[in-house]
Design a protein around this motif. Structure first.
Motif, PDB file in Angstrom:
ATOM      1  N   ASP A   1       0.398  13.051  -1.675  1.00 22.13           N
ATOM      2  CA  ASP A   1      -0.507  14.177  -1.477  1.00 22.13           C
ATOM      3  C   ASP A   1      -1.881  13.904  -2.090  1.00 22.13           C
ATOM      4  O   ASP A   1      -2.785  14.741  -1.996  1.00 22.13           O
ATOM      5  N   ILE A   2      -2.067  12.735  -2.717  1.00 21.91           N
ATOM      6  CA  ILE A   2      -3.352  12.348  -3.293  1.00 21.91           C
ATOM      7  C   ILE A   2      -4.091  11.488  -2.271  1.00 21.91           C
ATOM      8  O   ILE A   2      -3.589  10.458  -1.831  1.00 21.91           O
ATOM      9  N   ARG A   3      -5.284  11.895  -1.928  1.00 28.81           N
ATOM     10  CA  ARG A   3      -6.016  11.219  -0.858  1.00 28.81           C
ATOM     11  C   ARG A   3      -6.569   9.858  -1.306  1.00 28.81           C
ATOM     12  O   ARG A   3      -7.201   9.747  -2.352  1.00 28.81           O
ATOM     13  N   PRO A   4      -6.336   8.797  -0.501  1.00 31.39           N
ATOM     14  CA  PRO A   4      -7.008   7.521  -0.763  1.00 31.39           C
ATOM     15  C   PRO A   4      -8.453   7.625  -0.279  1.00 31.39           C
ATOM     16  O   PRO A   4      -8.701   8.056   0.854  1.00 31.39           O
TER      17      PRO A   4
ATOM     18  N   ILE B   1       0.834  -1.204   0.000  1.00 32.13           N
ATOM     19  CA  ILE B   1       0.000   0.000   0.000  1.00 32.13           C
ATOM     20  C   ILE B   1       0.867   1.252   0.000  1.00 32.13           C
ATOM     21  O   ILE B   1       0.605   2.204  -0.742  1.00 32.13           O
ATOM     22  N   GLU B   2       1.921   1.258   0.790  1.00 30.31           N
ATOM     23  CA  GLU B   2       2.765   2.453   0.855  1.00 30.31           C
ATOM     24  C   GLU B   2       3.612   2.614  -0.399  1.00 30.31           C
ATOM     25  O   GLU B   2       3.897   3.748  -0.809  1.00 30.31           O
TER      26      GLU B   2
ATOM     27  N   ASP C   1       2.463   8.801   7.830  1.00 35.30           N
ATOM     28  CA  ASP C   1       2.362   7.853   6.720  1.00 35.30           C
ATOM     29  C   ASP C   1       1.925   6.486   7.224  1.00 35.30           C
ATOM     30  O   ASP C   1       1.071   5.827   6.621  1.00 35.30           O
ATOM     31  N   GLY C   2       2.499   6.065   8.347  1.00 33.99           N
ATOM     32  CA  GLY C   2       2.096   4.789   8.929  1.00 33.99           C
ATOM     33  C   GLY C   2       0.634   4.777   9.317  1.00 33.99           C
ATOM     34  O   GLY C   2      -0.060   3.767   9.144  1.00 33.99           O
ATOM     35  N   TYR C   3       0.151   5.920   9.829  1.00 31.44           N
ATOM     36  CA  TYR C   3      -1.265   6.035  10.194  1.00 31.44           C
ATOM     37  C   TYR C   3      -2.162   5.895   8.965  1.00 31.44           C
ATOM     38  O   TYR C   3      -3.166   5.178   8.993  1.00 31.44           O
ATOM     39  N   VAL C   4      -1.816   6.571   7.870  1.00 33.76           N
ATOM     40  CA  VAL C   4      -2.626   6.487   6.648  1.00 33.76           C
ATOM     41  C   VAL C   4      -2.670   5.046   6.145  1.00 33.76           C
ATOM     42  O   VAL C   4      -3.726   4.542   5.738  1.00 33.76           O
ATOM     43  N   VAL C   5      -1.540   4.361   6.185  1.00 32.65           N
ATOM     44  CA  VAL C   5      -1.504   2.963   5.755  1.00 32.65           C
ATOM     45  C   VAL C   5      -2.422   2.112   6.623  1.00 32.65           C
ATOM     46  O   VAL C   5      -3.185   1.269   6.127  1.00 32.65           O
ATOM     47  N   ASN C   6      -2.369   2.317   7.944  1.00 30.25           N
ATOM     48  CA  ASN C   6      -3.263   1.573   8.826  1.00 30.25           C
ATOM     49  C   ASN C   6      -4.729   1.860   8.526  1.00 30.25           C
ATOM     50  O   ASN C   6      -5.583   0.956   8.569  1.00 30.25           O
TER      51      ASN C   6
ATOM     52  N   TRP D   1      -6.629  14.689   7.235  1.00 29.10           N
ATOM     53  CA  TRP D   1      -5.915  14.540   5.972  1.00 29.10           C
ATOM     54  C   TRP D   1      -4.942  15.699   5.804  1.00 29.10           C
ATOM     55  O   TRP D   1      -5.331  16.861   5.859  1.00 29.10           O
ATOM     56  N   ARG D   2      -3.672  15.382   5.601  1.00 32.70           N
ATOM     57  CA  ARG D   2      -2.631  16.402   5.525  1.00 32.70           C
ATOM     58  C   ARG D   2      -2.059  16.539   4.115  1.00 32.70           C
ATOM     59  O   ARG D   2      -1.037  17.196   3.938  1.00 32.70           O
ATOM     60  N   GLY D   3      -2.710  15.934   3.152  1.00 30.31           N
ATOM     61  CA  GLY D   3      -2.233  16.043   1.780  1.00 30.31           C
ATOM     62  C   GLY D   3      -2.957  17.130   1.035  1.00 30.31           C
ATOM     63  O   GLY D   3      -3.507  18.073   1.615  1.00 30.31           O
ATOM     64  N   GLY D   4      -2.980  17.012  -0.284  1.00 32.41           N
ATOM     65  CA  GLY D   4      -3.606  18.024  -1.119  1.00 32.41           C
ATOM     66  C   GLY D   4      -5.109  17.827  -1.231  1.00 32.41           C
ATOM     67  O   GLY D   4      -5.682  16.866  -0.731  1.00 32.41           O
TER      68      GLY D   4
END
Length: 400
Positions: free
Chosen positions: A191-194, A181-182, A319-324, A347-350
């Motif tokens: 920066d692209i939101r899943p 996933i990462e 990043d680890g949090y988003v993957v989880n 969400w901290r991306g774009g």
């Protein structure tokens, strides 16, 4: 110069020690922790580490060390991170960050509240091949990335705790899906939101509660798709492969089974071949620089250099949090058998909607769907009328 407390003496601890010791010619492991005294003592002797302990708090609070590297089973990550944050030390944590997104968010809040440096040790985004491929993608060689597929399969992990769902948080998905996933996030763009995930997972071979095989899709806000395949039931060693497809190009990466080093032996090399190798005779595929090929060397260089330079590393606890969070959506999808939203507390991306396609014009009235050279040298254009939507083709004879 950093003085390090290393938590964990298993396979990952061995890889971490081999990567860290002498890596920048100034960092040192001064303390090692293991849950068993025999393992701690043997590990310390092997790597010439001056102190060892079976007391987690003692290891983390060692007054001489300023960095804590967590290479422990998943259920111990949060406890170790809390102790390290309270001690004011920089924290580097192995993958996955936690068993769930909720646990990962707690860890992120801990380190940010304490104001300590935090790095997520996702080694497979740091392999030399991956780093070079990422640079090509960032320079536009593939155009817009449409699809990133990552595969990691082997015969199963080495330690018993991986197979216990209450300790690990899951099976092959949480063990290796976090890698895949990462990798996909890096190629598509972090920066692209899943936005949502679809996943199948099951136990096909092993008598365990967790899954030993999973296949999933992650859809991103710009329309790109991340795909992962993970299994603990693959025979023949460890298979690590990535494929990235864009509007202007494609990249294929094979990290492990086909490395350019192939050896046949009838008697065996009388020792270790490579991680997850299933045999020692017949055709073997050794790896010349295992810790380098798996990304550990570049990973620690980035993490420790970032600490020295006062910047964020390539991979952080966020990043680890988003993957989880993505893996949580995948597990929900396994049960619901439908697409599930990726739920993020922050969400901290774009921010972007669906990206517009870069359409090529044939003339004032037509878009080009495809251009193809025919065997006689003529060019065939598949066209779509801008207003009616009608699909047609036009053949342009060769000029010679």
């Amino acid at each position: 110069m950093h003085k390090i407390t290393l938590l964990g003496t298993g396979l990952i601890g061995q890889f971490y020690a081999a990567s860290l010791i002498g890596l920048r010619n100034r960092d040192e492991i001064k303390m090692v922790y293991s849950r068993t005294a025999e393992n701690a003592r043997k590990f310390a002797e092997k790597w010439n580490i001056p102190r060892w302990t079976t007391d987690l708090a003692e290891a983390i609070r060692d007054p001489e060390t300023d960095v804590v590297v967590i290479g422990l089973p998943n259920h111990l990550h949060k406890e170790a991170a809390l102790l390290a944050a309270e001690a004011g030390k920089a924290i580097l944590c192995t993958k996955p960050l936690a068993r769930t997104a909720e646990e990962a968010w707690d860890m992120l809040e801990m380190v940010e509240k304490a104001g300590v440096f935090h790095g997520y040790l996702e080694d497979l985004v740091y392999t030399p091949k991956t780093l070079k491929a990422l640079e090509a993608v960032r320079q536009g060689a593939l155009g817009k990335v449409l699809w990133a597929r990552s595969r990691e399969t082997h015969g199963g992990p080495h330690s018993d705790w991986f197979w216990k769902k209450e300790f690990s948080g899951g099976g092959a998905l949480i063990d290796m899906g976090c890698h895949c996933i990462e990798i996909g996030r890096n190629f598509i763009g972090k920066d692209i939101r899943p936005v949502e995930a679809m996943c199948w997972a099951d136990t096909q071979v092993h008598p365990i509660e967790a899954e030993d095989h999973a296949i999933g899709l992650v859809r991103y806000e710009n329309g790109a798709i991340g795909q992962f395949e993970v299994a603990w039931n693959f025979r023949g060693g460890m298979d690590l492969r990535d494929e990235i497809a864009g509007t202007q190009g494609t990249i294929w990466l094979n990290h492990w089974l086909r490395t350019g080093f192939e050896m046949f032996t009838a008697v065996g090399p009388q020792g270790y071949v490579a991680e997850k190798a299933e045999g020692t005779t017949g055709w073997l595929f050794p790896v010349g620089d295992e810790i380098g090929a798996l990304g550990y060397v570049h990973m620690f260089l980035d993490q420790l250099n970032a600490l020295d330079q006062g910047r964020a590393p390539m991979e952080t606890f966020y990043d680890g949090y988003v993957v989880n969070a993505i893996m949580d959506a995948c597990y929900r999808s396994v049960n619901s058998k439908r697409w599930e939203p990726v739920e993020l507390k922050e969400w901290r991306g774009g921010v972007s909607g669906e990206a517009q396609q870069a359409l090529a014009e044939y003339d004032a009235d037509h878009w080009i769907i495809k251009t193809e050279t025919m065997p006689d040298g003529s060019l065939k254009y598949i066209l779509r009328h801008k207003h009616s939507g009608e699909i047609s083709q036009k053949i342009v004879p060769p000029t010679h």
